[in-house]
Write a protein that holds these residues in place. Sequence first.
Motif, PDB file in Angstrom:
ATOM      1  N   PHE A 234       0.842  -1.183   0.000  1.00 43.48           N
ATOM      2  CA  PHE A 234       0.000   0.000   0.000  1.00 43.48           C
ATOM      3  C   PHE A 234       0.886   1.245   0.000  1.00 43.48           C
ATOM      4  O   PHE A 234       1.960   1.259   0.605  1.00 43.48           O
ATOM      5  N   ASP A 235       0.381   2.291  -0.683  1.00 42.15           N
ATOM      6  CA  ASP A 235       0.983   3.617  -0.610  1.00 42.15           C
ATOM      7  C   ASP A 235       0.176   4.422   0.396  1.00 42.15           C
ATOM      8  O   ASP A 235      -1.030   4.650   0.199  1.00 42.15           O
ATOM      9  N   ALA A 252      -0.967  -0.896  -3.925  1.00 40.04           N
ATOM     10  CA  ALA A 252       0.216  -0.690  -4.767  1.00 40.04           C
ATOM     11  C   ALA A 252       0.799  -2.014  -5.243  1.00 40.04           C
ATOM     12  O   ALA A 252       1.974  -2.059  -5.614  1.00 40.04           O
ATOM     13  N   ASP A 253       0.009  -3.075  -5.223  1.00 37.07           N
ATOM     14  CA  ASP A 253       0.532  -4.374  -5.653  1.00 37.07           C
ATOM     15  C   ASP A 253       0.976  -4.342  -7.116  1.00 37.07           C
ATOM     16  O   ASP A 253       2.038  -4.865  -7.466  1.00 37.07           O
ATOM     17  N   ALA A 254       0.156  -3.731  -7.992  1.00 38.42           N
ATOM     18  CA  ALA A 254       0.514  -3.678  -9.419  1.00 38.42           C
ATOM     19  C   ALA A 254       1.792  -2.871  -9.618  1.00 38.42           C
ATOM     20  O   ALA A 254       2.669  -3.251 -10.409  1.00 38.42           O
ATOM     21  N   ALA A 255       1.920  -1.746  -8.897  1.00 42.59           N
ATOM     22  CA  ALA A 255       3.129  -0.932  -9.030  1.00 42.59           C
ATOM     23  C   ALA A 255       4.355  -1.682  -8.531  1.00 42.59           C
ATOM     24  O   ALA A 255       5.432  -1.610  -9.139  1.00 42.59           O
ATOM     25  N   ARG A 260       9.313  -4.485  -9.618  1.00 45.90           N
ATOM     26  CA  ARG A 260      10.150  -5.680  -9.470  1.00 45.90           C
ATOM     27  C   ARG A 260      10.527  -6.250 -10.836  1.00 45.90           C
ATOM     28  O   ARG A 260      11.677  -6.650 -11.064  1.00 45.90           O
ATOM     29  N   ALA A 261       9.550  -6.278 -11.760  1.00 40.57           N
ATOM     30  CA  ALA A 261       9.857  -6.775 -13.105  1.00 40.57           C
ATOM     31  C   ALA A 261      10.865  -5.881 -13.802  1.00 40.57           C
ATOM     32  O   ALA A 261      11.789  -6.369 -14.478  1.00 40.57           O
ATOM     33  N   LEU A 262      10.719  -4.569 -13.620  1.00 44.53           N
ATOM     34  CA  LEU A 262      11.681  -3.650 -14.220  1.00 44.53           C
ATOM     35  C   LEU A 262      13.059  -3.830 -13.603  1.00 44.53           C
ATOM     36  O   LEU A 262      14.081  -3.820 -14.319  1.00 44.53           O
TER      37      LEU A 262
END
Length: 538
Positions: A234-235, A252-255, A260-262
């Motif tokens: 969470f943000d 903020a899970d998607a972010a 992490r992928a980046l």
Amino acid sequence: MSDSWMLALIIAATSVGSSWVALLLISLRRDRAEVPLRATAAQPALEQAVFLFNNELLVDATQPARALLDAAPMGDSDWARLSAFLAPRFEGFGAALSGLAEGGRVELAARPRADGEACLRLLAEDLGGLARLTLIDPEAEGSGVLVDGLSQRALEDEVEQLRAVADRAPMLAWRENAAGGVIWANRGYMLRTDALAAEDGALVWPLPRLFEAMAAGAPRRHCLGANSDRPAWFDLHAVPMDEGALCFALPADAAVRAERALRDFVQTLTKTFADLPIGLAIFDRQRQLQLFNPALIDLTQLGAEFLSARPTLYAMLDRLREARMMPEPKDYRSWRQQMTALEQAAAAGHHAETWELPGGQTYRVTGRPHPDGAVAFLFEDISSEVSLTRRFRAELELGQEVLDAIDEAVAVFLPSGELATSNAAYARLWGVDPAATLGRVTLLDSVRLWQAQVQPSPIWSAVRAFGSQIDARAAWAAEVRLLDGQRLGCRFVPLAAGAMLAGFRRARASVEATALPRPVHAPATRHDAVATVTPAAG
């Protein structure tokens, strides 16, 4: 006599006037006394909010009390809803109500308000096992305010809409007091904390805390259940308010997954770049170094400390010039202009240069534009490639010189029938230099050229067939006559990979005739030309 009547009239008139004045004064006083009575009648006393509970079961409640329950926060029972409303406002509400049976009476005052206005008061009384709670508002004590029905309906609709928005918002929202306690939360927060999952259906109070006490400032990221299989990120944002803060937790899970992928992708690229023999330098739109690989250090002989300090492009080029790792310019001004042109060309599109270094090395410097105005430069050591190319070119030139030194006219054809090379004697004999001819020269074109300059002969069909064969072939020779009558010796030799060599030499002596190679057969009754075929020497 007349005087007596006059005096009587005066006395009568004075009495009547006094009576009228007295009646007028009494009427005015009565009107003034009726005004507050009518005002009081227009504003009747406000009914207090009174609740009667048997344990946690609501037995009875006044109309204001029921309206208060309807507007109270969520809860599975009337007691849970009332507790959710009173507990944030009255400190020690739960402890005080638990000792009501022993004391018989408890009176609490709400937390003081910042604006200094009077606070709510709560009076709890034990009536033979029943608990009567009276909520007293000092501002409305003794009188009420009549509100238009439409206005009241509009206010209720707005409150209901705002409550629905808060409960269905895709985020967690809560309010904290000055001490950091959670005094309000939306439905998402309560479901996240299992505040509504008590066995008896009551709302858990005080509300459990999910995050550390928030303070107004920059947003921060927090993880719930970091050690679980499904952590939630969470943000967190906090907005300061009177005596506390209003806090929000945005998912903020998607972010986090994207970051992490980046990060993994960048690490993969970094590992890949580390193994590349080509030096890589990426500059941002301000032309400051952002990324480089170890090969750049080896090729440019620039220290890792210097590159780690993220120098600008021109600072790096200055250091390369000082280390004699770039072509030596005639003067500094021209060098700066050349580097500016290099940077502009790389930013506009693909650009490549070859640097001949003073030490004998050769570098290929390639510039490529990147998104957001960034530029990448690739430094590749092509010294071995240049040396090999030069050596191969020298060998080709030497071979061509050897062919040109031969008196025999020689032409070599590829398996596709295209002319690969020829010598100077070939150009002198046939009057055509294939090296100076634009376009492709094929075997068919050459045969037509040869036929046009010799007397008719049956060997040319055999030459065309010989050039198109891909199976085992044997060298063969023949003799034709030029248009001037001079004899011309011809030989055709198979080469590796299906290529063919054609050699021509002006004959000085007669040549013994032999048969043409299969599958081509010369006509037996031709007398207009002499075709002499002999085995090829060697």
